[in-house]
Design an enzyme around this catalytic site. Structure first.
Site, PDB file in Angstrom:
ATOM      1  N   ARG A 269      20.865  16.658-102.990  1.00 11.88           N
ATOM      2  CA  ARG A 269      20.458  15.396-102.707  1.00 11.88           C
ATOM      3  C   ARG A 269      19.297  14.668-103.630  1.00 11.88           C
ATOM      4  O   ARG A 269      19.615  13.665-103.927  1.00 11.88           O
ATOM      5  CB  ARG A 269      19.949  15.315-101.340  1.00 11.88           C
ATOM      6  CG  ARG A 269      19.522  13.770-100.672  1.00 11.88           C
ATOM      7  CD  ARG A 269      18.755  13.923 -99.220  1.00 11.88           C
ATOM      8  NE  ARG A 269      17.386  14.066 -99.777  1.00 11.88           N
ATOM      9  CZ  ARG A 269      16.613  15.292 -99.263  1.00 11.88           C
ATOM     10  NH1 ARG A 269      17.256  16.132 -98.159  1.00 11.88           N
ATOM     11  NH2 ARG A 269      15.494  15.707 -99.574  1.00 11.88           N
TER      12      ARG A 269
ATOM     13  N   TYR B 156      28.352 -12.089-100.456  1.00 13.14           N
ATOM     14  CA  TYR B 156      29.210 -11.078 -99.650  1.00 13.14           C
ATOM     15  C   TYR B 156      28.921 -10.970 -98.247  1.00 13.14           C
ATOM     16  O   TYR B 156      27.777 -10.921 -98.083  1.00 13.14           O
ATOM     17  CB  TYR B 156      29.127  -9.848-100.622  1.00 13.14           C
ATOM     18  CG  TYR B 156      29.851  -8.727 -99.971  1.00 13.14           C
ATOM     19  CD1 TYR B 156      31.152  -8.597 -99.355  1.00 13.14           C
ATOM     20  CD2 TYR B 156      28.743  -7.497 -99.655  1.00 13.14           C
ATOM     21  CE1 TYR B 156      31.828  -7.411 -98.714  1.00 13.14           C
ATOM     22  CE2 TYR B 156      29.580  -6.201 -99.018  1.00 13.14           C
ATOM     23  CZ  TYR B 156      30.865  -6.407 -98.735  1.00 13.14           C
ATOM     24  OH  TYR B 156      31.414  -5.464 -97.987  1.00 13.14           O
TER      25      TYR B 156
ATOM     26  N   ASP C 218      23.811  -8.998-108.567  1.00 14.56           N
ATOM     27  CA  ASP C 218      25.003  -8.151-107.989  1.00 14.56           C
ATOM     28  C   ASP C 218      26.108  -8.556-109.260  1.00 14.56           C
ATOM     29  O   ASP C 218      26.605  -9.687-109.171  1.00 14.56           O
ATOM     30  CB  ASP C 218      25.693  -8.651-106.618  1.00 14.56           C
ATOM     31  CG  ASP C 218      26.636  -7.898-106.260  1.00 14.56           C
ATOM     32  OD1 ASP C 218      27.371  -7.284-107.287  1.00 14.56           O
ATOM     33  OD2 ASP C 218      27.105  -7.485-105.049  1.00 14.56           O
TER      34      ASP C 218
ATOM     35  N   LYS D 240      34.606  -0.972-107.007  1.00 11.89           N
ATOM     36  CA  LYS D 240      35.464  -1.864-107.694  1.00 11.89           C
ATOM     37  C   LYS D 240      35.839  -1.485-108.990  1.00 11.89           C
ATOM     38  O   LYS D 240      36.517  -0.523-109.379  1.00 11.89           O
ATOM     39  CB  LYS D 240      34.657  -3.356-107.713  1.00 11.89           C
ATOM     40  CG  LYS D 240      34.114  -3.661-106.185  1.00 11.89           C
ATOM     41  CD  LYS D 240      35.106  -3.453-105.213  1.00 11.89           C
ATOM     42  CE  LYS D 240      34.501  -4.024-103.689  1.00 11.89           C
ATOM     43  NZ  LYS D 240      33.536  -3.254-103.214  1.00 11.89           N
TER      44      LYS D 240
END
Length: 412
Positions: free
Chosen positions: A45, A97, A169, A194
């Site tokens: 982690r 978004y 972004d 994406k």
């Protein structure tokens, strides 16, 4: 050295084995020589060799100092918002978004972080929205789904003047087309699901910072909150990066052809693509991007959700699905899919009309994609014609009989 060469050779050969591909360190923990004495890793982690290599590569290609990889794009956004405190304010792009809007309004608003939404292509609107409590400007450029392009350098100057952060972004452009940190932004965010992943087979997010101290804060939240990217998904992103330049070039080429075709189509009302000279932000896009991307949005003259639904359910090569940026073309209806969480009036005011359709243009042959769009538009048109005829018949049948006519058809 050219960008493609630089990217490919920033992916290291494994020092231990000579493996040309970065190994997948699929382990949760690492053996230590003594408490706190290890080979740089103690728990996956906190850090993992595969994820670490991905983060180094991404920081380099975005022109940043620190990168952190997350389990999703929204987890990446979440980490950035954690830099703020209760009472702080954000100025955000209005054409935002839907997932980011939901996070801002349904999660962080109740913790006292408020957001003002403005058209960030209007520098005056940004200036007017900033208050003494503003700590962050949040933009997407290009935006999802109307592809507005904001002037990053000009907005960075505003942020610097007020001593606040600018986060961009950069999902739609990718690092191949645009590097916001080099234009003065403080933070870059990606839904790496994406274009960076590129094959519709991984969910991931990235945060890259210009400043090392800011990067350390993001890394703290990455570890403390635990929404980390696993080693296999990190490997998939590294693999995706190897072909990013080639894929982006083809995405852009196909998207430009389709945008030009749609702009001339009689059933299409508006086309949203920064590469078109008719796009209101074309000059800004030309200044700060190397090309114009692989997403094209358009609205229909028949501005109804029914017409849009008819289109998106009648394509064969454009698959109806969430997401974008993969090698196969996708189509979506933002009003009922990606932007469903935004109130109708706010959505429409931001330019997301009921008939707006978003195309993620893939790597197929451009003519095949145009034929697919044409067939779907033809079906929308035939239904519209049938509906028009139906209404015309209803209207004709409802006309009052002339005064001299009896009710008997034979006498009229």
């Amino acid at each position: 050295m050219q960008a493609t060469t630089k990217l490919l050779h920033s992916i290291p050969v494994d020092a231990q084995t000579g493996a040309i591909a970065v190994p997948i360190y699929q382990t949760s923990t690492f053996v230590q020589e003594a408490p706190g004495v290890n080979k740089g890793f103690d728990y996956s982690r906190t850090n993992n060799p595969t994820r670490q290599e991905l983060e180094k590569i991404v920081a380099k290609i975005e022109g940043g100092t620190v990168a952190a990889a997350f389990a999703s794009g929204l987890a990446a956004i979440d980490a950035v918002i954690k830099l703020l405190e209760s009472g702080d304010e954000i100025v955000a792009v209005d054409d935002i978004y839907g997932g980011a809007y939901r996070l801002f309004e349904k999660v962080y608003k109740k913790f006292g972080i408020t957001v003002t939404y403005v058209d960030t292509t209007d520098l005056g609107a940004i200036n007017r929205a900033i208050t003494s409590k503003t700590r962050l400007i949040w933009i997407e450029s290009p935006t999802n789904p109307t592809l507005k392009v904001s002037d990053i350098e000009a907005i960075a100057a505003i942020a610097d003047r007020y001593k606040i952060l600018l986060a961009v972004d950069n999902t739609f452009a990718s690092p191949v087309l645009q590097q916001p940190l080099l234009h003065g932004a403080d933070i870059v965010v990606h839904s790496a699901t994406k274009y960076i992943g590129g094959h519709s087979d991984v969910i991931a997010g990235l945060v890259i910072t210009r400043n090392e101290d800011l990067g350390r804060q993001i890394k703290f939240y990455q570890n403390a909150c635990g929404a980390v990217l696993g080693p296999f998904d990190s490997f998939l992103l590294i693999r995706g990066l190897e072909t990013l330049h080639l894929r982006i070039a083809q995405h852009c080429r196909n998207a430009a052809i389709i945008a030009q075709y749609l702009e001339k189509h009689p059933q299409v009302d508006k086309v949203f693509y920064p590469g078109l000279a008719s796009h209101p932000n074309h000059a800004v896009a030309k200044k700060q991007q190397k090309d114009f991307g692989g997403v094209v949005s358009f609205s229909l003259r028949q501005d109804t959700e029914a017409a849009a639904t008819k289109f998106v359910t009648n394509t064969q090569l454009f698959h109806l699905a969430e997401s974008l940026g993969g090698v196969k073309s996708l189509v979506s209806h933002p009003a009922s899919m990606t932007h469903k969480s935004i109130e109708t009036e706010k959505r429409r005011a931001a330019g997301v009309s009921d008939s707006l359709i978003r195309l993620s243009v893939g790597l197929e042959d451009a003519q095949d994609l145009i034929d697919d769009i044409e067939n779907a538009l033809r079906k929308v048109g035939s239904e519209q014609l049938a509906e028009s005829r139906k209404k015309s018949n209803i209207f004709s049948n409802s006309l009052p009989l002339p005064a001299h006519c009896s009710l008997l058809p034979a006498n009229c």
